[in-house]
Design an enzyme around this catalytic site. Structure first.
Site: not given
Ligand SMILES: [Zn+2]
Length: 597
Positions: A22, A146, A191
Site C-alpha cells: 500500500d 484488496k 496492513c
C-alpha cells in the site's frame, strides 16, 4: 541476496518475494496521510528505501499491494450513518474518525476502525507513489488489490479481515515456489503487520523490513512489531539485504581497499583530494571536527547521527569507511580509523550500515541541510502565532529532529525569539546539532530549555562547540533529564572554560558521576567568571567524593551564587560540609535537601 539472511538449509532453493504494501498517495499525502496520525510518520520516506532494494536486490518476484475500496466501504467513517442499524450497543452514539466500533452485519459481527474515506477505486489518491519504481513490464511483478468487498475490510494482502476471501497472492507465491517473503510499506501496525503475519501463517519464512515501513500510532506499531517478532517473523533493516551495484564508486573502493597493496589506494586519494578544497571552503565546518566516533559507528543506535568532520589523509592506511547517500545515490568517502572525511560540504546523517560484519562498513547518508522542505504544517501554524522577539514555548509537542529545521529557520532566524522552551519533546543530538548551528551568530536568544529530551552526550558536544565560540547571547541553558554522562560533562567543562555569556546552567536528572563533577567544578573554579546559578539536583550518581571539588570551586570562583544539589547521593556529613560553604562566601547558597533549605 545476502546469503546470511536468505539461505535456508532445509529447502533446496531459496525463492524470495518482496511484498510492497500500500505505498499509495492516499497514505502519504491523501486523506489518510500517516503524517496526520498520531505517530506523525512520513510515508514518502519508505519510497527511496524500497526503490533502492528494488534496484539492488534480485528478488524473484515482487508484489505491489493496493488498498482498493468501493465508495460504500464498511471501513469509512463517512459511511457510519448508513450502517448505524448494524452498530452493536447504542446506535445513536457519536463517533469520531479512527474510533473502533462493532458492526453486527451485514455479513459478520466484527470490530471495525472508522478510517477516513480512503483509497476509493479509480480516484487519484489510490495511485502508488509516483516515485516508486514499478516496472510493470516484467513478468515477475504483480499487483494485488484488496478491500474491494464493501462489507469486509482487508488489511492483509492475503485475506480479508475475516479470512473469508483470499486474494490471488498466495497462489502466485506458490506458483513461483516462493520460500521467503520480505514485507515493507504502509502502515506498519495495520496492513503491513497483517500481511506479514499471514505470510508466516502460510509457512513462508517471513521478514519485516522495519526501516522500509511507516505506521499510524507509536503504541500499536510497537505492539504489532512485538507480536510479529513473537510469531517468528524476523525484524530486519534494509541494510541487511541491501547490496551496492558494481558500478557504484563504493563497490570499487571496497575492492581496492581490501587489497593488501596500499599503492592501489593512491588514485582514490587523488580523486578525493580533488574534491577536498570545496570542503575546506566552509569555515564553519572547521568547528566540527569530531574525533573517535568510529567506535560508536558500528552500532545501529547511531543511525541518524549527523556527521560533519574531516581529517587529512595521512592516516588513511587504517580501517576505511565508505559512506553513501541514499537519495540521490551519491557516494561519499571516509578514511581511516579515527577520523572521517566527507567529500561534501553539506551535512549528512547516516541512515544505516551495510554488512556490519565486514571489514569495511559502508554507511548510507541522507542530506540534512537546514533548507530542506519540511511538511510539519501544524508546527508552522503554531509558530505563526508568536510575535517577533517573543518567548516561545513548544513544550510537549512531540517535536522531532526534523522539526528543528523549522524551529531554527522560523523561530531563531526569522522571528529572532528571545526564549525558546522545547521541554519534553523527542529531540536527539541530531536536532540539537541543527539548533546549535543556528545559534552561531544569533543575537537574540537568551534562554534555551531542552530539558526532558534525548540530547545525550553527542548533543552536548554540538552545543558546547558553538557556545565555546561566544558567538551568541545565550544566558540560560536547561539540559535537565537528557541522559548526559561524564562524556557530555567533558564537553561542557571545555565549553565553560571559554564561554563568557552563560550565567545559568541546569543539569538536573542526568547520569553525571563524581568524575563529571570534578571536570565541571575544575573548569568553573579556574576558568569561568560568569556562571551564577547551577542545578545538579537528582543526579543520583554524585556522591561525597564530589564534595572536595565543589568546595574548591566555591572557594576560588567568585561568580557562582546558587547551587542546587538535593536528591544526589550525599551523606548528611557531606551535605553539612557543603552548607558550611555559605559561611565562607556570603553571596553563595547551596541547597542540599530541597529547593530552599
Ligand atoms: Zn483501507
Amino acid at each position: 541476496m545476502n546469503n546470511q539472511i536468505s539461505t535456508d538449509k532445509n529447502s533446496l532453493r531459496v525463492v524470495n518475494a518482496f511484498i510492497i504494501v500500500d505505498v499509495q498517495d492516499c497514505f502519504i499525502t491523501g486523506n489518510l496521510a500517516l503524517s496526520n496520525s498520531s505517530a506523525r510518520q512520513n510515508g514518502a520516506e519508505v519510497v527511496p528505501i524500497i526503490n533502492h532494494l528494488l534496484q539492488t536486490v534480485s528478488f524473484d518476484i515482487i508484489a505491489f499491494t493496493h488498498d482498493w475500496h468501493p465508495s460504500n466501504h464498511i471501513s469509512f467513517f463517512e459511511n457510519l450513518d448508513e450502517r448505524r442499524k448494524y452498530l452493536k450497543g447504542d446506535q445513536n452514539k457519536t463517533y469520531e474518525p479512527m474510533d473502533t466500533v462493532t458492526y453486527t452485519g451485514p455479513k459478520f459481527e466484527m470490530e471495525q476502525v472508522l478510517w477516513p474515506k480512503h483509497c476509493v477505486q479509480e480516484t487519484a489518491e489510490v495511485e502508488l507513489h509516483k516515485d516508486l519504481m514499478v516496472n510493470s513490464s516484467k513478468n515477475n511483478i504483480f499487483h494485488i488489490k484488496k478491500g474491494n468487498d464493501s462489507d469486509i475490510d482487508s488489511y492483509s494482502a492475503f485475506w480479508d479481515n475475516f479470512k473469508r476471501q483470499e486474494t490471488e497472492l498466495h497462489n502466485i507465491l506458490k506458483q513461483w515456489n516462493v520460500t521467503h517473503v520480505y514485507v515493507a510499506g504502509l502502515a506498519t501496525d495495520y496492513c503491513v503487520a497483517a500481511t506479514a503475519l499471514d505470510a508466516m501463517d502460510l509457512n513462508y519464512t517471513t521478514y519485516l523490513i522495519q526501516d522500509a515501513c511507516r505506521g499510524v500510532a507509536n503504541e500499536s506499531i510497537s505492539n504489532k512489531t512485538n507480536e510479529m517478532r513473537q510469531r517468528g517473523i524476523q525484524i530486519i533493516q534494509s541494510r541487511q539485504i541491501w547490496k551496492p551495484f558494481s558500478k557504484y564508486l563504493l563497490t570499487n573502493l571496497n575492492t581496492t581497499f581490501q587489497l593488501k597493496n596500499k599503492h592501489k589506494y593512491q588514485s582514490w586519494i587523488i580523486y578525493s583530494k580533488h574534491r577536498f578544497p570545496r570542503f575546506l571552503c566552509s569555515p564553519f565546518l572547521h568547528n566540527f571536527i569530531v574525533r573517535d566516533i568510529n567506535l560508536h559507528l558500528q552500532t545501529y543506535e547511531n543511525e541518524r547521527k549527523i556527521f560533519f568532520w574531516w581529517k587529512e589523509f595521512s592516516s588513511y592506511t587504517f580501517l576505511t569507511y565508505v559512506l553513501q547517500s541514499t537519495w540521490p545515490f551519491e557516494t561519499r568517502l571516509s578514511f581511516n580509523s579515527q577520523y572521517y572525511l566527507l567529500t561534501h560540504i553539506e551535512q549528512s546523517k547516516t541512515i544505516n550500515f551495510l554488512n556490519p560484519n565486514d571489514y569495511i562498513h559502508p554507511v548510507r547518508f541522507v542530506s540534512s541541510s537546514i533548507d530542506h522542505h519540511n511538511q510539519n504544517t501544524q508546527l508552522q501554524q503554531l509558530i505563526e502565532q508568536y510575535q517577533d522577539h517573543s518567548h516561545v514555548d513548544l513544550s510537549e509537542h512531540q517535536l522531532t529532529d526534523e522539526d528543528m529545521k523549522i524551529i531554527s529557520k522560523e523561530i531563531l532566524i526569522r522571528k529572532q525569539c528571545k526564549q525558546l522552551v522545547l521541554k519534553s519533546n523527542r529531540i536527539t543530538s541530531v536536532g540539537v546539532s541543527i539548533l546549535a548551528q543556528t545559534l552561531h551568530n544569533n543575537n537574540s536568544l537568551n534562554y534555551l530549555d531542552l530539558s526532558s529530551n534525548q540530547v545525550s552526550d553527542d548533543g552536548v558536544h554540538f552545543l558546547s562547540k558553538i557556545l565555546s565560540m561566544n558567538s551568541n547571547t545565550l544566558k540560560k541553558l536547561d539540559l535537565g533529564k537528557n541522559r548526559i554522562t561524564d562524556d557530555g560533562m567533558k564537553h561542557l567543562a571545555q565549553m565553560i572554560k571559554t564561554n563568557k555569556i552563560l550565567t545559568q546552567l541546569d543539569l538536573c536528572s542526568n547520569e553525571i558521576t563524581d568524575e563529571g563533577i570534578r571536570l565541571l567544578a575544575n573548569a568553573i573554579e579556574n576558568s569561568n567568571s560568569t556562571i551564577e546559578l547551577l542545578w545538579l539536583t537528582s543526579n543520583t550518581l554524585i556522591t561525597d567524593k564530589s564534595i572536595e571539588s565543589i568546595i574548591g570551586m566555591v572557594k576560588k570562583n567568585q561568580s557562582l551564587k546558587r547551587l542546587w544539589m538535593f536528591k544526589c547521593n550525599l551523606s548528611e556529613i557531606g551535605k553539612k560540609k557543603l552548607k558550611e560553604l555559605e559561611q565562607l562566601n556570603k553571596n553563595f547558597r547551596v541547597y542540599v535537601n530541597n529547593w530552599k533549605d
